[in-house]
Design a protein around this motif. Sequence first.
Motif, short mmCIF file in Angstrom:
data_model
loop_
_atom_site.label_atom_id
_atom_site.label_comp_id
_atom_site.label_asym_id
_atom_site.label_seq_id
_atom_site.Cartn_x
_atom_site.Cartn_y
_atom_site.Cartn_z
N PHE A 273 0.86 -1.18 0.00
CA PHE A 273 0.00 0.00 0.00
C PHE A 273 0.89 1.23 0.00
O PHE A 273 2.01 1.22 0.50
CB PHE A 273 -1.00 0.00 1.15
CG PHE A 273 -0.43 0.08 2.55
CD1 PHE A 273 -0.31 1.30 3.21
CD2 PHE A 273 -0.06 -1.08 3.23
CE1 PHE A 273 0.20 1.37 4.50
CE2 PHE A 273 0.44 -1.02 4.52
CZ PHE A 273 0.58 0.21 5.17
N HIS A 274 0.39 2.29 -0.58
CA HIS A 274 1.15 3.51 -0.85
C HIS A 274 0.57 4.64 -0.02
O HIS A 274 -0.60 4.98 -0.15
CB HIS A 274 1.04 3.81 -2.36
CG HIS A 274 1.65 5.10 -2.81
ND1 HIS A 274 1.87 5.37 -4.14
CD2 HIS A 274 2.08 6.20 -2.14
CE1 HIS A 274 2.41 6.58 -4.26
NE2 HIS A 274 2.53 7.10 -3.06
N VAL A 275 1.40 5.20 0.85
CA VAL A 275 0.98 6.32 1.69
C VAL A 275 1.53 7.61 1.12
O VAL A 275 2.71 7.70 0.78
CB VAL A 275 1.48 6.15 3.14
CG1 VAL A 275 1.19 7.40 3.96
CG2 VAL A 275 0.83 4.93 3.80
N ARG A 276 0.69 8.61 1.03
CA ARG A 276 1.08 9.95 0.57
C ARG A 276 0.75 10.95 1.67
O ARG A 276 -0.40 11.07 2.11
CB ARG A 276 0.34 10.31 -0.71
CG ARG A 276 0.55 11.75 -1.19
CD ARG A 276 0.07 11.92 -2.61
NE ARG A 276 0.92 11.14 -3.51
CZ ARG A 276 0.60 10.89 -4.78
NH1 ARG A 276 -0.55 11.32 -5.28
NH2 ARG A 276 1.43 10.19 -5.54
N LEU A 277 1.77 11.66 2.13
CA LEU A 277 1.57 12.69 3.14
C LEU A 277 1.21 14.02 2.48
O LEU A 277 1.61 14.30 1.35
CB LEU A 277 2.83 12.87 3.98
CG LEU A 277 3.35 11.65 4.74
CD1 LEU A 277 4.48 12.08 5.68
CD2 LEU A 277 2.25 10.95 5.53
N ALA A 278 0.47 14.83 3.22
CA ALA A 278 0.19 16.19 2.77
C ALA A 278 1.45 17.04 2.88
O ALA A 278 2.40 16.71 3.61
CB ALA A 278 -0.93 16.79 3.61
N CYS A 279 1.49 18.13 2.14
CA CYS A 279 2.63 19.04 2.24
C CYS A 279 2.75 19.54 3.68
O CYS A 279 1.75 19.92 4.30
CB CYS A 279 2.44 20.23 1.31
SG CYS A 279 2.51 19.82 -0.45
N PRO A 280 3.96 19.56 4.24
CA PRO A 280 4.14 20.05 5.61
C PRO A 280 3.79 21.53 5.71
O PRO A 280 3.94 22.29 4.74
CB PRO A 280 5.63 19.82 5.88
CG PRO A 280 6.09 18.85 4.85
CD PRO A 280 5.22 19.08 3.65
N ARG A 281 3.35 21.92 6.87
CA ARG A 281 3.06 23.33 7.10
C ARG A 281 4.32 24.17 6.89
O ARG A 281 5.40 23.83 7.36
CB ARG A 281 2.55 23.53 8.53
CG ARG A 281 2.18 24.97 8.87
CD ARG A 281 1.57 25.05 10.25
NE ARG A 281 0.34 24.27 10.33
CZ ARG A 281 -0.40 24.16 11.45
NH1 ARG A 281 0.00 24.72 12.58
NH2 ARG A 281 -1.50 23.45 11.42
N GLY A 282 4.19 25.26 6.17
CA GLY A 282 5.33 26.13 5.90
C GLY A 282 6.09 25.78 4.65
O GLY A 282 6.98 26.54 4.25
N ALA A 283 5.78 24.66 4.02
CA ALA A 283 6.48 24.25 2.80
C ALA A 283 5.82 24.90 1.60
O ALA A 283 5.03 24.28 0.88
CB ALA A 283 6.49 22.73 2.67
#
Length: 310
Positions: A240-250
Amino acid sequence: MIRPILTLTLAAALLTGCGGGSSNYNGTNAPEASAPATIPAVMSTRSAKQLFGAEQASSPQSAAPYGSYSKGCAAGNVALPETGPTWQAMRLSRNRNWGQPIMIDYIQDLSRKAAQQPGWNGLYVGDISQPRGGPMLTGHASHQIGLDADFWLRPADRLNLSTTERENISSISLRRANGAYTNDNWTRAHHEILKAAASDPRVARIFIFPGAKVRMCNEETGDRSWLSKIRPWYGHHYHFHVRLACPRGATGCVDQAPPPPGDGCADAEAWVNNILNPPPPDPNAPAPKPKREITMADLPAQCVSVLSAR
């Protein structure tokens, strides 16, 4: 595995054509790196995957993802240690166990939760990203900004695998009927690990084959909010493939649009129906156009600095 190296001419062009500098995200709000005004001619027409695939180490910059998941790069990636208390990185020869610090933290957190499941001592971690992100020599279209990671669906019962074993063992498939259903390898532990993975607020979405999503929809009797992040997609029956959201401040990172409202179960059922009852081919459909390789000119301007920083 021996990897290609930059020629002296290209290396010189990289170093003289642009500068380094710190990037915009280091866990706080560091200033954004100055983008080069122009791309060196020796880079602009070369395949970006050849340039990024040649890099053996991350850029000496503050952590920052630039661009989108399928068209970007990553400054300041860090390596997931090859072995930890509750994980092992697989296929080490690929040199793809690099990610943004937030992703490395996430992997370690999820592996500890997986280790609480019967038969699991943690997780086998597949591809994350290249040392400096960017397009890969083989395989994925995404995984370019250090915020994607693959996790094997094979229970990690041993965490003392040798380097050779990690190159040669394979994950297990959980699908039946081309992904319309799960097979006998599916366990409740898979459900709980995916639930833990999706419940983390850092996650944007998780990709797995349609039959798995439908089964989780049918069997979840508690909070269903996490199901919205589980999205059916082609393949994804060995991992399974996990995608994180863009970090705050990026500020240089481009987020994917959020999933549609609701738990997404009806959408997954539609995928299954298309597998079981595929529509007839359209004889008038145009032939698919071959994909053009991504060049440096296609990537965010900051990727020149990421590639050249020494």
